[in-house]
Scaffold this active site. Structure first.
Site, PDB file in Angstrom:
ATOM      1  N   ARG A  76       0.848  -1.188   0.000  1.00  0.00           N
ATOM      2  CA  ARG A  76       0.000   0.000   0.000  1.00  0.00           C
ATOM      3  C   ARG A  76       0.885   1.240   0.000  1.00  0.00           C
ATOM      4  NH1 ARG A  76      -2.558   3.091   4.845  1.00  0.00           N
ATOM      5  NH2 ARG A  76      -3.683   4.683   3.680  1.00  0.00           N
ATOM      6  N   HIS A 120      -2.744  11.075   0.728  1.00  0.00           N
ATOM      7  CA  HIS A 120      -2.184  10.874   2.064  1.00  0.00           C
ATOM      8  C   HIS A 120      -1.566  12.193   2.528  1.00  0.00           C
ATOM      9  CE1 HIS A 120      -0.562   7.618   4.963  1.00  0.00           C
ATOM     10  NE2 HIS A 120      -0.357   8.801   5.522  1.00  0.00           N
ATOM     11  N   GLU A 165      -6.989   8.568   6.528  1.00  0.00           N
ATOM     12  CA  GLU A 165      -7.241   9.227   7.810  1.00  0.00           C
ATOM     13  C   GLU A 165      -7.750  10.665   7.679  1.00  0.00           C
ATOM     14  OE1 GLU A 165      -3.851   6.661  10.250  1.00  0.00           O
ATOM     15  OE2 GLU A 165      -3.652   8.848  10.107  1.00  0.00           O
ATOM     16  N   ASN A 288      -7.036   1.992  10.030  1.00  0.00           N
ATOM     17  CA  ASN A 288      -5.722   2.232  10.628  1.00  0.00           C
ATOM     18  C   ASN A 288      -5.932   2.299  12.135  1.00  0.00           C
ATOM     19  OD1 ASN A 288      -5.044   2.582   7.964  1.00  0.00           O
ATOM     20  ND2 ASN A 288      -4.458   4.727   8.154  1.00  0.00           N
ATOM     21  N   TYR A 290      -3.855   2.186  16.161  1.00  0.00           N
ATOM     22  CA  TYR A 290      -2.622   2.155  16.938  1.00  0.00           C
ATOM     23  C   TYR A 290      -2.840   2.024  18.444  1.00  0.00           C
ATOM     24  CZ  TYR A 290      -0.354   3.494  12.597  1.00  0.00           C
ATOM     25  OH  TYR A 290       0.100   3.505  11.310  1.00  0.00           O
ATOM     26  N   GLU A 356      -3.249   0.006   8.266  1.00  0.00           N
ATOM     27  CA  GLU A 356      -2.074   0.425   9.042  1.00  0.00           C
ATOM     28  C   GLU A 356      -2.176  -0.115  10.459  1.00  0.00           C
ATOM     29  OE1 GLU A 356      -0.977   4.555   9.311  1.00  0.00           O
ATOM     30  OE2 GLU A 356      -1.453   4.936   7.204  1.00  0.00           O
TER      31      GLU A 356
END
Length: 453
Positions: A76, A120, A165, A288, A290, A356
């Protein structure tokens, strides 16, 4: 075997153009908002920039070879809009098209499926000068850009992500000024929410009109939100944060409506048929992830979002009790599972691409030249177990893209935070695989989480 991931699962890594490519003024490329932002003193740690980054523009063959050596079957990456259409609209730059064509062909030669992210964060500066995402004209301009991408690459690429995002680049770009373009303007922020949502819809229509066989979705940075206390103030702040961070784009694009707490703020920007345009039959939803977010009411900050990206400990934690990544993020694999299941249960059980996930650590090179990033491997194991559990519980997860392939320019944090499975010496640009690189080799070969690594 029970522990195996589904057949045809995409194992890959993710990158972003500004963070890796460099060559900021080569072959007709023009300035993006990140070129401007990083050259504004005080905006980036140590006043560093992505002028060279890790020079992927000139070293892409070496980098893809490294991917192929561990049998990654997907990659990606994002396109630099300013390479392809330097002024943001109008004339296409043949040299920009040629670069990405060579990159794509190299991937296909190595049996690596390209996943293209159209945007992005690196908006052409010429478009920012006309208002950027706060300007409604951007919706059609983005659709034209997207259309040109499908015309040039749709014959070889099957998967396209419109935005990476959107909550991040609108909140940090227009609310607190932490990222490019660096504004603190709520009115611009609310306009940008709707315009980005509308741009996704117009781009989806334009791209599908050219090639109905390609798969299109959007990638969101989403995470469960936890109130710091049970006070009414903290509970409301948590709902507000969840609305702006998690739902402001996912709900319109995938449910066809704005969240209740947001509708009054964006209503004046909504025109007839906008919601129909935004609400498309997306082929997948990108996630994504985290960490989770701990939320405390703060009357001086609309979203209390900064705690997710700075070096402070998450609210209510002490370092001695909690393992954190170098970003100061909690390691909470259960939150990953919960977020995947939230998408399954609340967004129509879609195909989910995990676009991600990863962790930053210091990554010291030992005397023998090895980089034993065992903390990162442990992180991957825990989070992949959460992914496998979600699949076993019915989530239609189709991919896992580690963030990131190689150490790179980490936006406003400069070069300090290393997320890669390949180490980069930022002075010589030498690539050195870390132990996690070899972990991924075994992961892909076995299609299951290695127990003996």
């Amino acid at each position: 075997m029970k522990n195996n991931f589904p057949n045809g699962f995409f194992w890959g890594t993710a990158t972003a153009s500004y963070q890796i490519e460099g060559a900021i003024d080569k072959d007709g490329k023009s300035k993006s908002i990140w070129d401007t932002f990083t050259h504004t003193p005080g905006k980036v740690k140590n006043n560093e920039n992505g002028d060279t980054a890790v020079d992927h523009y000139h070293r892409y063959e070496e980098d893809i070879e490294l991917m192929a050596n561990i049998n990654l079957n997907s990659y990606r990456f994002s396109l630099a809009w300013t390479r392809i259409i330097p002024e943001g609209k109008g004339k296409i730059n043949p040299k920009g098209i040629d670069f990405y064509s060579r990159l794509i062909d190299k991937c296909l030669e190595k049996n690596i499926e390209p996943f293209i992210t159209l945007y992005h964060w690196d908006l052409p500066q010429s478009l920012q000068d006309k208002g950027g995402w706060a300007n409604r004209d951007m919706t059609n301009i983005f659709a034209d850009y997207s259309e040109s991408i499908v015309k040039n690459f749709g014959d070889r690429c099957n998967h396209f992500i419109t935005f990476n995002e959107p909550a991040v680049f609108t909140i940090y770009g227009y609310v607190d000024g932490y990222m490019a373009p660096g504004y603190k303007d709520l009115e611009k922020y609310f306009a940008s929410i709707h315009n980005v949502n509308l741009a996704h819809g117009t781009a989806f229509q334009a791209m599908k009109a050219l090639n109905n066989n390609i798969k299109i979705g959007c990638s969101f940075n989403m995470a469960p939100c936890i109130p710091a206390t049970k006070s009414s103030e903290d509970l409301h702040a948590t709902k507000l944060f969840d609305t702006y961070w998690n739902r402001s784009f996912a709900d319109p694009m995938y449910l066809g409506k704005y969240p209740e707490l947001l509708i009054n703020d964006v209503s004046k920007h909504i025109q007839q048929d906008d919601m129909k345009t935004i609400f498309q039959k997306n082929d997948f939803i990108g996630l994504n992830h985290y960490q989770h977010y701990r939320i405390k009411a703060d009357n001086n900050n609309l979203l209390k979002a900064r705690g997710a990206v700075n070096d402070e400990l998450p609210f209510g934690l002490e370092d001695k009790d909690t393992k954190l990544t170098l970003m100061g993020w909690e390691i909470v694999p259960d939150a990953y599972y919960d977020q995947i299941m939230d998408l399954k249960n609340n967004y129509g059980n879609p195909d989910i691409y995990l676009t991600e996930n990863g962790a930053a650590y210091p990554d010291l090179i030992e005397k023998n030249g090895e980089i034993n990033d065992t903390d990162r491997i442990d992180y991957f194991k825990k989070y992949l177990n959460a992914v496998k559990k979600s699949i076993d519980d019915g989530a239609k997860v189709k991919s896992y893209f580690a963030w990131t392939f190689m150490d790179n320019f980490e936006w406003a944090l400069g070069f300090e935070k290393r997320f890669g499975i390949v180490h980069v010496d930022f002075k010589t640009l030498k690539r050195t695989p870390k132990k996690s690189y070899y972990f991924f080799k075994k992961l892909v070969e076995e299609n299951s989480i290695p127990l003996d690594f």
